[in-house]
Every structure is written in C-alpha cells, then in structure tokens.
Enzyme design. Structure first.
Site, PDB file in Angstrom:
ATOM      1  CG  LEU A 261     -65.312  25.174  -8.914  1.00  0.00           C
ATOM      2  CD1 LEU A 261     -66.668  25.626  -9.442  1.00  0.00           C
ATOM      3  CD2 LEU A 261     -64.334  25.002 -10.067  1.00  0.00           C
ATOM      4  CG  HIS A 262     -60.518  25.681  -3.132  1.00  0.00           C
ATOM      5  ND1 HIS A 262     -61.245  25.814  -1.966  1.00  0.00           N
ATOM      6  CD2 HIS A 262     -60.343  24.351  -3.328  1.00  0.00           C
ATOM      7  CE1 HIS A 262     -61.502  24.613  -1.472  1.00  0.00           C
ATOM      8  NE2 HIS A 262     -60.967  23.713  -2.284  1.00  0.00           N
ATOM      9  CG  ASP A 263     -56.723  28.560  -6.882  1.00  0.00           C
ATOM     10  OD1 ASP A 263     -56.866  28.810  -5.667  1.00  0.00           O
ATOM     11  OD2 ASP A 263     -55.725  27.958  -7.333  1.00  0.00           O
TER      12      ASP A 263
END
Length: 304
Positions: free
Chosen positions: A240-242
């Site tokens: 869930l980088h962004d």
C-alpha cells in the site's frame, strides 16, 4: 480541512490512494495532476478520470510531464506490475470526462499562489511536475504548507534497483531538485511502505459488496496481488505504497519520522539512491516507523 493537490501516475496503488483521498473528509481535493511513470501521462490522465468516474466523484484533472526532466524518455513503464492499461487490465470503458485545459505545472503554481501556506501537495509518482514548478516559479517554496512524497528508500534497498526506489529512479534529477529545495517535505519511502500490506481477504470483501466500484477495485487489485504473489511467494497480499502517503497527509501520527538531509545520486550504479546525511540542510522528515495495523484499518474504512 486541508486543501490538497494530488500528483499521480495512476496505476493500481495510485487508484487506491485516490479512492482513499476522495473519501476522506479531512482532505479538500482541489485537483489531481498527472505524470508519466507507471504508464504514459496520457494513460495516467485517462486512468485517473476513469477511477473518479467509478467512484462517482468529480475532481479537476490536469495533465503534466510526459518525460523526465533531462533524460531521454525510455518509456520503461511498469506495466508488468500494473497491467497493460495500468489498472490491472480491467479498464473496459473510456471516461466521459476529459482533462482540464492548461498544464499541471501551471495549475500547481497558480493554486499555491492563490492559497499561500494552505496547500498540501501529495506526490506519489516521479517528481517531474513539482521540479518543473520549482524551476518556473522558485518563490513557491515559501508558500507551500507541506509536501508528502511517496518515494525513496533511505535505509532499505530499492525496488527498481538495489539502490533506487521506482519513483525516484524514474527521474532522479527531478527528485534531486525537489528534495534539496527547502520545501517542508515528509518522505514516505520503502522504509515504511514495505511494512504495509493489503490482505487478499479484504479485497474479496470489496467484491462481495456487489457495488460497481467494489467489483471494479477488486478486479483491478487482483492483478496487483498476482504480481506480489509471484515476486514474494506466500505473501498473501500487496503493498500500500501510495495510500500510505495519503494516510500520512490525513494523520501524521501514523508514522514516526527522523529529520535528515537527503541527497539523490544521479549517476553510476547507485543512480536514484536517496542518501541520508545527519548534518546539513535542508532537513526532510523521513518516515522510519509506521503503525501498520492502525493505518490498514483506517484505509479500509474509507477506500470503498
């Protein structure tokens, strides 16, 4: 409520981050700006409009940079991660809306000038649009409230090379300009985003809602899950980088930060590396720890 300009290169995790942002009452999303990165800038704009349409939301979208600041555009997009269309190969319609007239860089400058010390910039792709804005109007540095960037791998290995994180390595010269600008930056890099994981069981719950958005996002993220499973067998989810950058903009207490000076390597084997220096200025808030479970719970309560 924070006035937010959200700079994206819309692939799958950007799409989740957009959904998270538009469903968060703490954020007043006044515009989305697009950049090349996961896909071409034209595809990023189309994908952004398509995601907004599926969510039933209306936000102005401005197209931006189509190539790196100084380097040749190799069109080395991340379609092996995000699919040929950038959205997991599920985009089966053309958006009914279109991008706004004018360039993303001019929109960024105009809104920062119009609302001094009120604009939060969230950037989750290459930093080309922001670097171009700084080059065109250096005075905006003192007018920005805060900048939250998903990018970098300060104390951990990169994900596009042993040293470079994808967003930074896609345009290291732009990143160097932005990170040395003196802007009030929080860097949400792989140091913390790799500690977040969206379980595939939660994605199936979206499908079970039987809503148009829920099914669309479940189908889209399935592609991302498959990529993660191939890359990290048995992981059972995807990064869930962004979305974490959005989470930090909403609630900074989700992370613990360290203030350091960051330089960006722009050549050689360490190209794109974000190098910390305890001494020197400007200082940047680098995220070192994240309350992953609390973040995931918050994200899931908002996204669909």
């Amino acid at each position: 409520m924070k006035k937010v300009i959200f700079d994206v290169d819309t692939g799958i995790d950007d799409a989740m981050a957009i959904a998270y942002a538009v469903h968060s009452p703490e954020l007043d999303l006044i515009g989305l700006t697009t950049c090349f990165g996961n896909v071409s800038v034209e595809e990023a704009s189309r994908n952004t409009l398509a995601v907004l349409e599926k969510l039933g939301k209306s936000v102005p979208v401005y197209g931006g940079a189509s190539k790196p600041l100084t380097r040749e555009n190799k069109a080395n997009f991340a379609k092996h991660v995000h699919g040929e269309d950038g959205l997991g190969n599920v985009l089966d319609f053309e958006p009914t809306t279109t991008v706004e007239a004018g360039h993303a860089v001019d929109f960024i400058i105009d809104k920062i000038t119009q609302f001094p010390n009120e604009i939060t910039l969230i950037a989750v792709g290459p930093l080309t649009n922001l670097a171009l804005a700084l080059q065109k109007q250096p005075e905006i540095v003192s007018l920005v409230k805060e900048v939250v960037i998903m990018g970098g791998a300060v104390y951990v290995p990169g994900n596009k090379s042993p040293y470079g994180e994808a967003n930074i390595l896609t345009d290291p010269e732009a990143a160097k300009i932005v990170l040395s600008s003196g802007l009030p930056i929080t860097l949400v890099g792989l140091d913390v985003t790799l500690q977040t994981l969206l379980p595939k069981t939660e994605v199936e719950k979206w499908r079970q809602t039987s809503t148009e958005a829920g099914v669309f996002f479940a189908d889209m993220v399935q592609h991302y899950l498959s990529f993660y499973e191939k890359s990290y067998p048995g992981i059972g989810g995807c990064g869930l980088h962004d979305p974490l950058a959005v989470g930090v903009a909403i609630d900074p207490s989700l992370v613990k930060t360290e203030e350091v000076n960051i330089t960006v390597t722009t050549e050689g084997i360490e190209d794109g590396r974000t190098v910390p220096h305890p001494e020197g200025k400007p200082k940047i808030k680098v995220c070192r720890e994240v309350e992953a479970e609390r973040f995931l719970e918050h994200f899931l309560s908002r996204v669909i």
